[in-house]
Design an enzyme around this catalytic site. Structure first.
Site, PDB file in Angstrom:
ATOM      1  N   LYS A  14       0.838  -1.204   0.000  1.00 53.10           N
ATOM      2  CA  LYS A  14       0.000   0.000   0.000  1.00 53.10           C
ATOM      3  C   LYS A  14       0.876   1.258   0.000  1.00 53.10           C
ATOM      4  CE  LYS A  14      -3.998  -1.244   2.835  1.00 53.10           C
ATOM      5  NZ  LYS A  14      -4.647  -0.827   4.096  1.00 53.10           N
ATOM      6  N   ASP A  71      -8.133   2.119   4.568  1.00 55.42           N
ATOM      7  CA  ASP A  71      -8.684   0.805   4.881  1.00 55.42           C
ATOM      8  C   ASP A  71      -9.398   0.344   3.629  1.00 55.42           C
ATOM      9  OD1 ASP A  71      -8.744  -1.069   7.184  1.00 55.42           O
ATOM     10  OD2 ASP A  71     -10.867  -1.116   6.654  1.00 55.42           O
ATOM     11  N   PHE A 149      -0.371  -7.376  -5.172  1.00 55.80           N
ATOM     12  CA  PHE A 149      -0.375  -8.096  -3.896  1.00 55.80           C
ATOM     13  C   PHE A 149      -1.784  -8.577  -3.586  1.00 55.80           C
ATOM     14  CE2 PHE A 149      -2.409  -5.013  -0.977  1.00 55.80           C
ATOM     15  CZ  PHE A 149      -2.416  -3.894  -1.775  1.00 55.80           C
ATOM     16  N   GLY A 150      -1.927  -9.257  -2.465  1.00 54.89           N
ATOM     17  CA  GLY A 150      -3.250  -9.673  -1.989  1.00 54.89           C
ATOM     18  C   GLY A 150      -4.055 -10.426  -3.041  1.00 54.89           C
ATOM     19  N   TYR A 151      -5.245  -9.907  -3.329  1.00 54.01           N
ATOM     20  CA  TYR A 151      -6.181 -10.583  -4.233  1.00 54.01           C
ATOM     21  C   TYR A 151      -5.954 -10.222  -5.711  1.00 54.01           C
ATOM     22  CZ  TYR A 151      -8.639 -11.348   0.197  1.00 54.01           C
ATOM     23  OH  TYR A 151      -8.960 -11.712   1.484  1.00 54.01           O
ATOM     24  N   HIS A 175      -8.986   1.226  -6.981  1.00 50.60           N
ATOM     25  CA  HIS A 175      -9.688   1.852  -5.863  1.00 50.60           C
ATOM     26  C   HIS A 175      -8.758   2.819  -5.117  1.00 50.60           C
ATOM     27  CE1 HIS A 175      -7.573  -1.738  -4.866  1.00 50.60           C
ATOM     28  NE2 HIS A 175      -7.765  -1.657  -3.565  1.00 50.60           N
TER      29      HIS A 175
HETATM   30  P1  ITT Z   1      -2.711  -1.772   7.175  1.00 51.01           P
HETATM   31  O1  ITT Z   1      -3.963  -2.006   8.009  1.00 51.01           O
HETATM   32  O2  ITT Z   1      -1.470  -1.742   7.987  1.00 51.01           O
HETATM   33  O3  ITT Z   1      -2.852  -0.593   6.251  1.00 51.01           O
HETATM   34  P2  ITT Z   1      -3.577  -4.209   5.890  1.00 51.01           P
HETATM   35  O4  ITT Z   1      -3.040  -5.061   4.798  1.00 51.01           O
HETATM   36  O5  ITT Z   1      -3.980  -4.901   7.175  1.00 51.01           O
HETATM   37  O6  ITT Z   1      -2.525  -3.043   6.189  1.00 51.01           O
HETATM   38  P3  ITT Z   1      -6.358  -3.494   5.491  1.00 51.01           P
HETATM   39  O7  ITT Z   1      -6.748  -3.785   6.899  1.00 51.01           O
HETATM   40  O8  ITT Z   1      -6.910  -2.271   4.836  1.00 51.01           O
HETATM   41  O9  ITT Z   1      -4.779  -3.383   5.326  1.00 51.01           O
HETATM   42  O10 ITT Z   1      -6.711  -4.775   4.625  1.00 51.01           O
HETATM   43  C1  ITT Z   1      -6.769  -4.685   3.272  1.00 51.01           C
HETATM   44  C2  ITT Z   1      -6.653  -6.072   2.663  1.00 51.01           C
HETATM   45  O11 ITT Z   1      -7.449  -6.078   1.480  1.00 51.01           O
HETATM   46  C3  ITT Z   1      -5.218  -6.325   2.216  1.00 51.01           C
HETATM   47  O12 ITT Z   1      -4.463  -7.002   3.196  1.00 51.01           O
HETATM   48  C4  ITT Z   1      -5.425  -7.154   0.955  1.00 51.01           C
HETATM   49  O13 ITT Z   1      -5.623  -8.502   1.282  1.00 51.01           O
HETATM   50  C5  ITT Z   1      -6.728  -6.589   0.402  1.00 51.01           C
HETATM   51  N1  ITT Z   1      -6.438  -5.502  -0.571  1.00 51.01           N
HETATM   52  C6  ITT Z   1      -6.598  -4.163  -0.378  1.00 51.01           C
HETATM   53  N2  ITT Z   1      -6.198  -3.477  -1.467  1.00 51.01           N
HETATM   54  C7  ITT Z   1      -5.782  -4.398  -2.347  1.00 51.01           C
HETATM   55  C8  ITT Z   1      -5.231  -4.320  -3.636  1.00 51.01           C
HETATM   56  O14 ITT Z   1      -5.000  -3.138  -4.239  1.00 51.01           O
HETATM   57  N3  ITT Z   1      -4.907  -5.452  -4.255  1.00 51.01           N
HETATM   58  C9  ITT Z   1      -5.101  -6.646  -3.666  1.00 51.01           C
HETATM   59  N4  ITT Z   1      -5.591  -6.817  -2.444  1.00 51.01           N
HETATM   60  C10 ITT Z   1      -5.941  -5.696  -1.776  1.00 51.01           C
END
Ligand code: ITT
Length: 193
Positions: A14, A71, A149-151, A175
């Site tokens: 992020k 978030d 990353f993530g999804y 987003h």
């Molecule tokens: P911080 O709270 O420290 O910012 P976090 O990863 O825990 O980090 P969130 O609570 O906002 O952040 O959770 C967001 C989750 O949603 C993140 O861990 C990913 O799994 C997913 N996510 C958010 N934005 C994404 C993106 O651009 N691409 C892929 N997955 C995303």
């Protein structure tokens, strides 16, 4: 115009995206750790907005400088909007895509609509702003791509997953990109160029 913001996050991806989006607009983003806030906020809110405010407040109380907090999460229609605010805790890191594909294995292609949502908070002395951004797409039936990353590997935007896009391509339609640009517009209006 504000030239430096602290980002309340422990998610390095992020942070990287925020820097990529805001640096060309003249705003430097420093991490909470660089600013001296080595904390993990207690994200016990029931909404994206609540959690973003909790993160921003936790870091603002320590650094006393303008802070942003994001978030965000993935809302899948076939799952009634899950994992939503629980996206980060849906599965162990690195296993979220496989778990989602498994949960959706019997859902036909035309019922796999989903969106990423981002709630972005700006906090400064006597000042709290909230902007949002979303990205509409579908969940693929297999993982594709190595970026992001993530999804990202299972989120289809058109015919490609976000993980198949370059950083610039993703930031232009994501987003987070939309929310960061909305914040920039708001700050520009308030503080000038
Ligand atoms: P911080 O709270 O420290 O910012 P976090 O990863 O825990 O980090 P969130 O609570 O906002 O952040 O959770 C967001 C989750 O949603 C993140 O861990 C990913 O799994 C997913 N996510 C958010 N934005 C994404 C993106 O651009 N691409 C892929 N997955 C995303």
């Amino acid at each position: 115009m504000i030239e430096k913001l602290v980002m309340a996050t422990n998610n390095a991806n992020k942070l990287r995206e925020a820097r990529e989006i805001l640096a060309p607009l003249g705003i430097e983003v420093i991490s909470q750790r660089e600013a001296g806030a080595d904390v993990e906020a207690d994200e016990n809110g029931e909404s994206f907005e609540e959690n973003a405010v909790i993160k921003a407040q936790t870091v603002y109380d320590i650094v006393g400088l303008p802070v942003i907090a994001d978030d965000s999460g993935l809302c899948v229609d076939a799952l009634g909007g899950r994992p939503g605010v629980h996206s980060a805790r849906y599965a162990p890191k690195g296993e979220e895509c496989d778990k989602l594909l498994e949960e959706l294995k019997d859902v036909p292609e035309d019922e796999r609509s989903a969106r990423f949502e981002c709630w972005l908070v700006f906090m400064d002395y006597e000042c709290l702003d909230v902007v949002t951004g979303s990205c509409e797409g579908r969940i693929s039936t297999e993982k594709r791509g190595d970026n992001g990353f993530g999804y990202d590997p299972v989120f289809l935007y058109g015919s490609r997953t976000l993980a198949e896009m370059s950083a610039d391509e993703k930031n232009a339609i994501s987003h987070r990109g939309a929310a960061m640009r909305a914040l920039y517009d708001l700050l520009k209006e308030r503080y000038g160029e």
